[in-house]
Design an enzyme around this catalytic site. Structure first.
Site, PDB file in Angstrom:
ATOM      1  N   ARG A 161      39.059 -82.559 -18.716  1.00 43.56           N
ATOM      2  CA  ARG A 161      39.222 -81.217 -19.102  1.00 43.56           C
ATOM      3  C   ARG A 161      39.320 -80.278 -18.093  1.00 43.56           C
ATOM      4  O   ARG A 161      38.922 -79.152 -18.029  1.00 43.56           O
ATOM      5  CB  ARG A 161      37.351 -80.906 -19.726  1.00 43.56           C
ATOM      6  CG  ARG A 161      37.289 -81.614 -20.911  1.00 43.56           C
ATOM      7  CD  ARG A 161      38.008 -81.327 -22.185  1.00 43.56           C
ATOM      8  NE  ARG A 161      37.521 -82.147 -23.198  1.00 43.56           N
ATOM      9  CZ  ARG A 161      37.887 -83.515 -23.388  1.00 43.56           C
ATOM     10  NH1 ARG A 161      39.031 -83.896 -22.769  1.00 43.56           N
ATOM     11  NH2 ARG A 161      37.549 -84.220 -24.466  1.00 43.56           N
ATOM     12  N   CYS A 212      33.385 -77.860 -28.580  1.00 45.07           N
ATOM     13  CA  CYS A 212      32.125 -77.964 -27.719  1.00 45.07           C
ATOM     14  C   CYS A 212      32.172 -76.776 -26.616  1.00 45.07           C
ATOM     15  O   CYS A 212      32.936 -76.467 -26.070  1.00 45.07           O
ATOM     16  CB  CYS A 212      32.363 -79.266 -27.040  1.00 45.07           C
ATOM     17  SG  CYS A 212      32.170 -80.699 -28.144  1.00 45.07           S
ATOM     18  N   GLU A 304      32.816 -75.396 -21.221  1.00 44.67           N
ATOM     19  CA  GLU A 304      34.044 -76.065 -21.450  1.00 44.67           C
ATOM     20  C   GLU A 304      34.727 -74.670 -21.899  1.00 44.67           C
ATOM     21  O   GLU A 304      36.025 -74.695 -21.636  1.00 44.67           O
ATOM     22  CB  GLU A 304      34.247 -77.085 -22.550  1.00 44.67           C
ATOM     23  CG  GLU A 304      35.524 -77.629 -22.914  1.00 44.67           C
ATOM     24  CD  GLU A 304      35.550 -78.903 -23.658  1.00 44.67           C
ATOM     25  OE1 GLU A 304      34.601 -79.840 -23.618  1.00 44.67           O
ATOM     26  OE2 GLU A 304      36.381 -78.725 -24.564  1.00 44.67           O
TER      27      GLU A 304
HETATM   28  C1  LIG Z   1      36.318 -77.392 -34.553  1.00 42.57           C
HETATM   29  C2  LIG Z   1      37.104 -77.581 -33.132  1.00 42.57           C
HETATM   30  C3  LIG Z   1      37.060 -78.910 -32.559  1.00 42.57           C
HETATM   31  C4  LIG Z   1      37.585 -79.112 -31.277  1.00 42.57           C
HETATM   32  N1  LIG Z   1      37.607 -80.362 -30.834  1.00 42.57           N
HETATM   33  C5  LIG Z   1      37.960 -80.595 -29.497  1.00 42.57           C
HETATM   34  C6  LIG Z   1      38.360 -81.935 -28.883  1.00 42.57           C
HETATM   35  O1  LIG Z   1      37.938 -82.840 -29.774  1.00 42.57           O
HETATM   36  N2  LIG Z   1      38.738 -81.889 -27.605  1.00 42.57           N
HETATM   37  C7  LIG Z   1      39.136 -80.879 -26.929  1.00 42.57           C
HETATM   38  O2  LIG Z   1      39.440 -81.230 -25.796  1.00 42.57           O
HETATM   39  N3  LIG Z   1      39.137 -79.722 -27.314  1.00 42.57           N
HETATM   40  C8  LIG Z   1      38.352 -79.503 -28.891  1.00 42.57           C
HETATM   41  N4  LIG Z   1      38.422 -78.113 -29.050  1.00 42.57           N
HETATM   42  C9  LIG Z   1      38.827 -77.157 -28.386  1.00 42.57           C
HETATM   43  C10 LIG Z   1      40.099 -76.473 -28.434  1.00 42.57           C
HETATM   44  O3  LIG Z   1      40.543 -76.640 -29.630  1.00 42.57           O
HETATM   45  C11 LIG Z   1      40.890 -77.252 -27.471  1.00 42.57           C
HETATM   46  O4  LIG Z   1      40.396 -76.879 -26.134  1.00 42.57           O
HETATM   47  C12 LIG Z   1      42.280 -76.348 -27.140  1.00 42.57           C
HETATM   48  O5  LIG Z   1      43.345 -77.347 -26.683  1.00 42.57           O
HETATM   49  C13 LIG Z   1      42.514 -75.195 -26.767  1.00 42.57           C
HETATM   50  O6  LIG Z   1      43.886 -74.621 -26.838  1.00 42.57           O
HETATM   51  P1  LIG Z   1      44.149 -73.136 -27.489  1.00 42.57           P
HETATM   52  O7  LIG Z   1      45.675 -73.153 -27.771  1.00 42.57           O
HETATM   53  O8  LIG Z   1      43.494 -72.927 -28.693  1.00 42.57           O
HETATM   54  O9  LIG Z   1      43.883 -72.418 -26.373  1.00 42.57           O
HETATM   55  P2  LIG Z   1      43.013 -71.017 -26.283  1.00 42.57           P
HETATM   56  O10 LIG Z   1      41.639 -70.988 -26.719  1.00 42.57           O
HETATM   57  O11 LIG Z   1      43.782 -69.928 -26.688  1.00 42.57           O
HETATM   58  O12 LIG Z   1      42.842 -70.769 -24.770  1.00 42.57           O
HETATM   59  C14 LIG Z   1      42.162 -71.575 -23.838  1.00 42.57           C
HETATM   60  C15 LIG Z   1      42.534 -71.341 -22.360  1.00 42.57           C
HETATM   61  O13 LIG Z   1      43.879 -71.830 -22.132  1.00 42.57           O
HETATM   62  C16 LIG Z   1      44.689 -70.638 -21.603  1.00 42.57           C
HETATM   63  N5  LIG Z   1      45.900 -70.998 -22.130  1.00 42.57           N
HETATM   64  C17 LIG Z   1      46.287 -70.936 -23.561  1.00 42.57           C
HETATM   65  N6  LIG Z   1      47.600 -71.296 -23.808  1.00 42.57           N
HETATM   66  C18 LIG Z   1      48.213 -71.149 -22.474  1.00 42.57           C
HETATM   67  C19 LIG Z   1      49.527 -71.155 -22.035  1.00 42.57           C
HETATM   68  N7  LIG Z   1      50.748 -71.365 -22.666  1.00 42.57           N
HETATM   69  N8  LIG Z   1      49.587 -71.074 -20.750  1.00 42.57           N
HETATM   70  C20 LIG Z   1      48.592 -70.928 -19.768  1.00 42.57           C
HETATM   71  N9  LIG Z   1      47.513 -70.840 -20.429  1.00 42.57           N
HETATM   72  C21 LIG Z   1      47.273 -70.865 -21.566  1.00 42.57           C
HETATM   73  C22 LIG Z   1      44.005 -69.470 -22.160  1.00 42.57           C
HETATM   74  O14 LIG Z   1      44.268 -68.425 -21.439  1.00 42.57           O
HETATM   75  C23 LIG Z   1      42.568 -69.853 -22.036  1.00 42.57           C
HETATM   76  O15 LIG Z   1      42.039 -69.809 -20.683  1.00 42.57           O
HETATM   77  C24 LIG Z   1      37.695 -78.143 -30.432  1.00 42.57           C
HETATM   78  C25 LIG Z   1      37.709 -76.558 -30.918  1.00 42.57           C
HETATM   79  C26 LIG Z   1      37.291 -76.407 -32.263  1.00 42.57           C
HETATM   80  C27 LIG Z   1      37.241 -75.197 -32.892  1.00 42.57           C
END
Ligand SMILES: Cc1cc2nc3c(=O)[nH]c(=O)nc-3n(C[C@H](O)[C@H](O)[C@H](O)COP(=O)(O)OP(=O)(O)OC[C@H]3O[C@@H](n4cnc5c(N)ncnc54)[C@H](O)[C@@H]3O)c2cc1C
Length: 311
Positions: A161, A212, A304
């Site tokens: 992570r 999480c 996380e």
């Molecule tokens: C129901 C549910 C289940 C989930 N299951 C998992 C799982 O099994 N495994 C897991 O690892 N995660 C899981 N997650 C967490 C999440 O989905 C992941 O971590 C996902 O990869 C986050 O991506 P995002 O685009 O939503 O990022 P965001 O939430 O929009 O941003 C997260 C971080 O990344 C940065 N960021 C986003 N895009 C960029 C970019 N292009 N350049 C630089 N920085 C950037 C943001 O600034 C922020 O700091 C889950 C979430 C939910 C709601």
């Protein structure tokens, strides 16, 4: 003219899976690298803080919002070249899972049901079921200090992570990712996707959440004395990690409520929003979980999720 694209006081809650968070003072949608570069130049010239928003699935935004510029990633084209998928940072993981199935490519089945964009997944090295995105990444294109830089996988410093993009003082904006998959059998790929989605539906809550809250704990970090005191932890030895959800559950915190939020009854590492929840209440439940786990097991839980607008 960037000023024409800038929006003011945009409520951020609808841009997150948690459906929590106040307004961004400034908000812009980046549809291409030019939009992003203009936004980055603008924040530099105005000295305003900024934040890149992907799918908003791993963040908790403060009730007072973010007093800066939020750049919503809207870059969402992708190409398939043999076994490679070249995807803009704003492409959703769910889209890439479908694309891989359509092109008989295997390797991404574990990501079925993980919300968010590929940019967010690479930054946090998202993973599930013993896999993580770092296994598939070959190159990452970023904007660093207004220049475009291509990074190979080993330059991304991936770990559990974590990645170079998550390090303090790293301001890289991920704009494109190349994933290398393998040729596979459609039926097997589909079976894998269905298996992972079925498992998720059984083990994760349906209400709004941000996934999480805490990282799991590395098993090797647990001292002998703790293992002697809590021998039930040994059941996670082969897995290599103690699930934070298990630790929270062991403190009998499932269903603990504060306002409209509660620690999930289904998975204790999830906090659910049952309506008009506040970030303040979420933070209180997080503090309660951390303190209970520290008191019982002597273990420090580490978030996380990313906090936005709190400090
Ligand atoms: C129901 C549910 C289940 C989930 N299951 C998992 C799982 O099994 N495994 C897991 O690892 N995660 C899981 N997650 C967490 C999440 O989905 C992941 O971590 C996902 O990869 C986050 O991506 P995002 O685009 O939503 O990022 P965001 O939430 O929009 O941003 C997260 C971080 O990344 C940065 N960021 C986003 N895009 C960029 C970019 N292009 N350049 C630089 N920085 C950037 C943001 O600034 C922020 O700091 C889950 C979430 C939910 C709601």
């Amino acid at each position: 003219m960037i000023e024409k694209k800038l929006q003011r006081n945009v409520i951020l809650a609808p841009f997150t899976t948690f459906k929590i968070g106040g307004p961004a003072a400034y908000f812009i949608e980046a549809h291409n690298e030019d939009d992003l570069l203009q936004a980055l130049q603008w924040v530099k010239s105005t000295n305003i803080p900024y934040f890149i928003l992907g799918g908003g699935s791993n963040i908790l935004i403060a009730d007072k919002g973010f007093d800066g510029l939020v750049v919503k990633m809207r870059m969402n084209t992708y190409t398939v070249l043999k076994t490679n998928i070249i995807a803009d940072a704003g492409v959703f993981l769910s889209t890439l899972v479908s694309v891989s199935l359509k092109n008989s490519l295997t390797g991404l089945e574990w990501a079925a049901g993980v919300p968010g964009t590929i940019g967010g997944a690479v930054r946090g090295n998202a993973g599930a079921h013993g896999h993580s995105i770092s296994e598939l990444v070959t190159t990452v294109r970023v904007i660093r200090k207004e220049s475009v830089v291509e990074l190979e996988n080993n330059n991304c410093k991936f770990s559990y992570r974590h990645s170079i993009f998550k390090k303090k003082n790293n301001n890289d904006s991920i704009v494109r990712v190349v994933l290398k998959l393998k040729k596979g059998n459609n039926l097997e790929i589909e079976k894998g996707i269905t298996k992972h989605i079925t498992y998720r539906n059984k083990t994760q809550p349906f209400q709004s959440s941000c996934g999480c809250i805490f990282k799991n704990i590395n098993f090797s970090a647990i001292d002998k004395e703790s293992l002697r005191k809590f021998p039930e932890m040994n059941e996670f030895k082969d897995y290599g990690q103690i699930p934070s959800g298990w630790l929270i559950d062991s403190c009998s915190l499932k269903r603990t409520k504060k306002g409209k939020v509660a620690i999930s009854d289904i998975h204790a590492n999830f906090i659910e929003n049952s309506g008009s929840a506040t970030a303040h209440d979420v933070r209180e439940l997080i503090a309660r979980a951390k303190s209970a786990v520290k008191q019982k097991f002597g273990i420090d839980l580490e978030e996380e999720i990313i906090y936005v607008g709190f400090f």
